[in-house]
Write an enzyme that holds these catalytic residues in place. Structure first.
Site, short mmCIF file in Angstrom:
data_model
loop_
_atom_site.label_atom_id
_atom_site.label_comp_id
_atom_site.label_asym_id
_atom_site.label_seq_id
_atom_site.Cartn_x
_atom_site.Cartn_y
_atom_site.Cartn_z
N GLY A 25 -23.76 15.41 -93.78
CA GLY A 25 -25.14 16.32 -93.57
C GLY A 25 -24.86 17.94 -93.93
O GLY A 25 -25.59 18.74 -93.31
N GLY A 26 -23.82 17.77 -95.03
CA GLY A 26 -23.44 19.25 -94.98
C GLY A 26 -24.46 20.32 -95.64
O GLY A 26 -24.21 21.51 -95.63
N ASP A 74 -25.49 8.09 -99.65
CA ASP A 74 -26.46 7.75 -98.55
C ASP A 74 -25.63 6.97 -97.63
O ASP A 74 -24.98 5.84 -97.86
CB ASP A 74 -27.48 6.70 -99.28
CG ASP A 74 -28.31 6.43 -98.08
OD1 ASP A 74 -28.06 6.66 -96.88
OD2 ASP A 74 -29.29 5.93 -98.30
N ASN A 101 -21.91 14.99 -88.76
CA ASN A 101 -23.27 15.77 -88.57
C ASN A 101 -24.40 15.12 -89.15
O ASN A 101 -25.44 15.23 -88.52
CB ASN A 101 -22.99 17.16 -89.13
CG ASN A 101 -23.95 17.78 -89.24
OD1 ASN A 101 -24.83 18.35 -88.05
ND2 ASN A 101 -24.71 18.25 -90.29
N TYR A 183 -32.84 7.70 -81.20
CA TYR A 183 -32.29 8.76 -81.19
C TYR A 183 -31.32 8.82 -80.14
O TYR A 183 -30.08 9.06 -80.34
CB TYR A 183 -33.12 9.97 -81.65
CG TYR A 183 -32.40 11.03 -81.63
CD1 TYR A 183 -32.10 11.42 -83.20
CD2 TYR A 183 -32.18 12.43 -80.80
CE1 TYR A 183 -31.21 12.54 -83.28
CE2 TYR A 183 -31.64 13.22 -81.17
CZ TYR A 183 -31.15 13.78 -82.15
OH TYR A 183 -30.37 14.84 -82.66
N LYS A 187 -27.13 8.88 -80.02
CA LYS A 187 -26.37 9.80 -79.47
C LYS A 187 -25.53 9.53 -78.40
O LYS A 187 -24.21 10.05 -78.45
CB LYS A 187 -27.21 11.13 -79.49
CG LYS A 187 -27.99 11.68 -80.83
CD LYS A 187 -26.87 12.12 -81.76
CE LYS A 187 -27.54 12.67 -83.07
NZ LYS A 187 -26.54 13.03 -84.03
#
Ligand code: NAD
Length: 271
Positions: A25-26, A74, A101, A183, A187
């Site tokens: 996710g950079g 992906d 991330n 979500y 997490k």
């Protein structure tokens, strides 16, 4: 005494010269802040995302003198995720730091996601678990040999306040905003996976989580005002707020820190 004179300077402890980081996710908001921080510490970067803007790696290289290369993958595709780790190790010759991330965060338009509980779908639940939790498991497993060989292996997983506390629904009243169960569960799972992995990969690899509070990004004004009033530090987060903690955890300055979840939330979850 004089025993302390052999200690490295803080600047040496934070130095990541010669090391390689894979940041998933950079190309995202917080991901880019993390890339900037690690590049500034001298780290070479593999910037993984579904799409990486052409200029991003050149900008990182230009501003920080760091080697930065895009890895377009992906993460919902397990084979591609495993292949990406092998590709990075081959291209860079080593891997020292893995930052998980990337996350499925949905959109307000996505059906069955940010809606009342009764309307949340198992399909979006699975999508969130797949990227936020399963992909992190796959990447950690694939990267473990290289990270163990590093001598400085460090994994940083991005959690969330919602992986730790339940949503305060009073903040959402009168807005179209939602807070999906998937979500939060993904997490919470990632934070517990962090603890599990920290004892499993010790002592070769340290594994920690950073859990952000909400980042200011044009939320409804009522929500923003209520969120700020509830935050001891009086504001939502900005991307820059995550640079220091990831810089620390990735480096030898955190050589004795593992299995922790550091909440970077302005004190939001303290009361
Ligand atoms: N923004 C917040 O308020 C907030 C709060 C708490 C935690 N977090 C966490 O911080 C991290 C970064 O969030 P952000 O705000 O920068 O989000 P963002 O949406 O800006 O960035 C996430 C990145 O992940 C990438 N990504 C998503 N799915 C992917 C996939 N299947 N394969 C490859 N890449 C994929 C996206 O393309 C994007 O670039 C996430 O883990 C998020 O859950 C954010």
């Amino acid at each position: 005494m004089g025993k302390t004179w052999g200690m490295r300077k803080l600047s040496e402890l934070l130095d990541l010269s010669g090391r390689v980081a894979l940041v998933t996710g950079g190309a995202g908001h917080i991901g880019l802040a993390i890339c900037e921080a690690l590049a500034e510490q001298g780290c070479a970067l593999a910037v993984l995302d579904r799409a990486v803007p052409e200029t991003l790696c050149a900008d990182l290289a230009g501003r920080f003198g760091a080697r930065a290369e895009a890895v377009v993958v992906d993460l919902a595709d397990e084979a591609a995720a495993r292949g990406a780790v092998a590709d990075v190790v081959e291209r860079f010759g080593r891997l020292d730091i893995l930052v998980n991330n990337a996350a499925f965060v949905g959109t307000s338009a996505l059906q069955g996601w940010a809606t009342p509980f009764a309307e949340q779908s198992a399909e979006t639940w699975r999508s969130a678990l797949e990227v936020n939790l399963t992909a992190a498991f796959v990447l950690c497993q694939a990267a473990a040999p290289a990270l163990s060989a590093s001598g400085h292996g460090s994994i940083v997983n991005l959690g969330s306040i919602y992986g730790v506390v339940g949503p305060d629904w009073r903040l959402y009243e009168g807005t179209a905003m939602g807070n999906p169960a998937a979500y939060a569960a993904s997490k919470g799972g990632l934070i517990q996976f962090t603890r599990w992995l920290s004892t499993t990969l010790a002592p070769a690899v340290r594994v920690n989580a950073v859990s952000p509070g909400g980042v200011a990004r044009g939320q409804a004004v009522e929500f923003l005002a209520r969120y700020e009033a509830r935050a001891p530090l009086g504001r939502m987060a900005v991307e820059e707020d995550f640079k220091g903690v990831v810089a620390l955890l990735a480096s030898d300055a955190a050589a004795y820190i593992t299995g922790q979840n550091i909440l970077v939330d302005g004190g939001w979850s303290v009361w």
